[in-house]
Design an enzyme around this catalytic site. Structure first.
Site, PDB file in Angstrom:
ATOM      1  N   ARG A  59       0.819  -1.216   0.000  1.00 41.15           N
ATOM      2  CA  ARG A  59       0.000   0.000   0.000  1.00 41.15           C
ATOM      3  C   ARG A  59       0.852   1.265   0.000  1.00 41.15           C
ATOM      4  O   ARG A  59       0.401   2.331  -0.407  1.00 41.15           O
ATOM      5  CB  ARG A  59      -1.006  -0.036   1.155  1.00 41.15           C
ATOM      6  CG  ARG A  59      -2.057  -1.130   0.965  1.00 41.15           C
ATOM      7  CD  ARG A  59      -3.011  -1.226   2.134  1.00 41.15           C
ATOM      8  NE  ARG A  59      -2.354  -1.499   3.390  1.00 41.15           N
ATOM      9  CZ  ARG A  59      -2.044  -2.712   3.846  1.00 41.15           C
ATOM     10  NH1 ARG A  59      -2.359  -3.771   3.141  1.00 41.15           N
ATOM     11  NH2 ARG A  59      -1.409  -2.868   4.984  1.00 41.15           N
ATOM     12  N   GLU A  96       6.274  -7.994  15.118  1.00 34.94           N
ATOM     13  CA  GLU A  96       5.649  -8.306  16.401  1.00 34.94           C
ATOM     14  C   GLU A  96       5.730  -9.823  16.649  1.00 34.94           C
ATOM     15  O   GLU A  96       6.069 -10.277  17.730  1.00 34.94           O
ATOM     16  CB  GLU A  96       4.187  -7.855  16.351  1.00 34.94           C
ATOM     17  CG  GLU A  96       3.703  -7.309  17.663  1.00 34.94           C
ATOM     18  CD  GLU A  96       2.303  -6.730  17.506  1.00 34.94           C
ATOM     19  OE1 GLU A  96       1.881  -6.422  16.378  1.00 34.94           O
ATOM     20  OE2 GLU A  96       1.649  -6.588  18.555  1.00 34.94           O
TER      21      GLU A  96
HETATM   22  P1  AMP Z   1       4.802  -2.175  11.495  1.00 37.95           P
HETATM   23  O1  AMP Z   1       4.316  -2.974  12.661  1.00 37.95           O
HETATM   24  O2  AMP Z   1       4.760  -0.677  11.779  1.00 37.95           O
HETATM   25  O3  AMP Z   1       6.139  -2.636  11.018  1.00 37.95           O
HETATM   26  O4  AMP Z   1       3.749  -2.427  10.335  1.00 37.95           O
HETATM   27  C1  AMP Z   1       3.997  -3.366   9.367  1.00 37.95           C
HETATM   28  C2  AMP Z   1       3.173  -3.176   8.107  1.00 37.95           C
HETATM   29  O5  AMP Z   1       1.917  -3.778   8.331  1.00 37.95           O
HETATM   30  C3  AMP Z   1       2.940  -1.746   7.655  1.00 37.95           C
HETATM   31  O6  AMP Z   1       3.433  -1.626   6.331  1.00 37.95           O
HETATM   32  C4  AMP Z   1       1.441  -1.553   7.688  1.00 37.95           C
HETATM   33  O7  AMP Z   1       0.979  -1.144   6.439  1.00 37.95           O
HETATM   34  C5  AMP Z   1       0.862  -2.924   7.995  1.00 37.95           C
HETATM   35  N1  AMP Z   1      -0.055  -2.896   9.140  1.00 37.95           N
HETATM   36  C6  AMP Z   1       0.260  -3.095  10.434  1.00 37.95           C
HETATM   37  N2  AMP Z   1      -0.826  -3.049  11.215  1.00 37.95           N
HETATM   38  C7  AMP Z   1      -1.875  -2.801  10.392  1.00 37.95           C
HETATM   39  C8  AMP Z   1      -3.291  -2.635  10.595  1.00 37.95           C
HETATM   40  N3  AMP Z   1      -3.846  -2.689  11.808  1.00 37.95           N
HETATM   41  N4  AMP Z   1      -4.051  -2.395   9.507  1.00 37.95           N
HETATM   42  C9  AMP Z   1      -3.509  -2.326   8.284  1.00 37.95           C
HETATM   43  N5  AMP Z   1      -2.197  -2.486   8.035  1.00 37.95           N
HETATM   44  C10 AMP Z   1      -1.376  -2.722   9.067  1.00 37.95           C
END
Ligand code: AMP
Length: 171
Positions: A59, A96
């Site tokens: 995205r 995570e």
């Molecule tokens: P991060 O935990 O910040 O590394 O997020 C990892 C990826 O997952 C990012 O590119 C976000 O676009 C996607 N992402 C994480 N949590 C969500 C959520 N609740 N809804 C949509 N996309 C998510």
């Protein structure tokens, strides 16, 4: 910003149980709100001499490309492993749950490029932090990371405390 929030849909238990997925497809479909969101994403950086926008699969490609054309600069994709055809630079990072890897074409960033990193959601910040480190590995300077959505309770901003962070709507 309420107009942006109104176009973001929560999908419970997607892709896994317990995750509330922020679905931005209604926002993408609305030309007025999409245009408003892209303008707001780049607004703080109009005079920051950004030379390239980098976006994360998948995205981040959408918002990143629109942001790049609005700023009048090019776009560079960060991809999951095995997707880029030319020589790549790689970074491994923790999620995570589990681990992941991002790749970029090794010749995509010029030394001293001023990079704006864009993604849809800032969650734990792991992906964005790895992206910053990858850009720096190639000699680029990270101007900022910009997101449409920030999930406050996951404290992604703390992971990125060495960088400037901009987000449009917070949950
Ligand atoms: P991060 O935990 O910040 O590394 O997020 C990892 C990826 O997952 C990012 O590119 C976000 O676009 C996607 N992402 C994480 N949590 C969500 C959520 N609740 N809804 C949509 N996309 C998510």
């Amino acid at each position: 910003m309420q107009r942006i929030k109104a176009k973001i849909r929560d999908i419970a238990d997607f892709p896994d149980e317990g995750i509330s997925f922020k679905d931005i497809t209604p926002l993408l479909k609305d030309p007025e709100i999409l245009n408003f969101a892209v303008k707001a994403l780049i607004e703080p950086f109009r005079n920051s001499d950004v030379s390239v926008v980098v976006g994360m699969e998948a995205r981040g490609f959408i918002f990143g490309s629109l942001a790049a054309t609005s700023l009048g600069v090019g776009f560079v994709p960060l991809r999951k492993p095995g997707k880029l055809p030319h020589e790549v630079e790689t970074i491994d990072y923790d999620l995570e749950y589990g681990a992941s890897r991002l790749e970029i074409h090794a010749d995509a960033i010029e030394p001293n490029d001023r990079v704006l990193i864009i993604d849809d959601v800032l969650a734990t910040g792991g992906t964005a932090k790895a992206s910053c480190e990858l850009i720096e590995k190639l000699g680029g300077k990270v101007v900022a990371c910009a997101f449409v959505i920030e999930l406050n309770e996951l404290s992604g901003r703390q992971q990125l405390d060495d960088y400037s962070v901009h987000s449009l709507v917070k949950y």
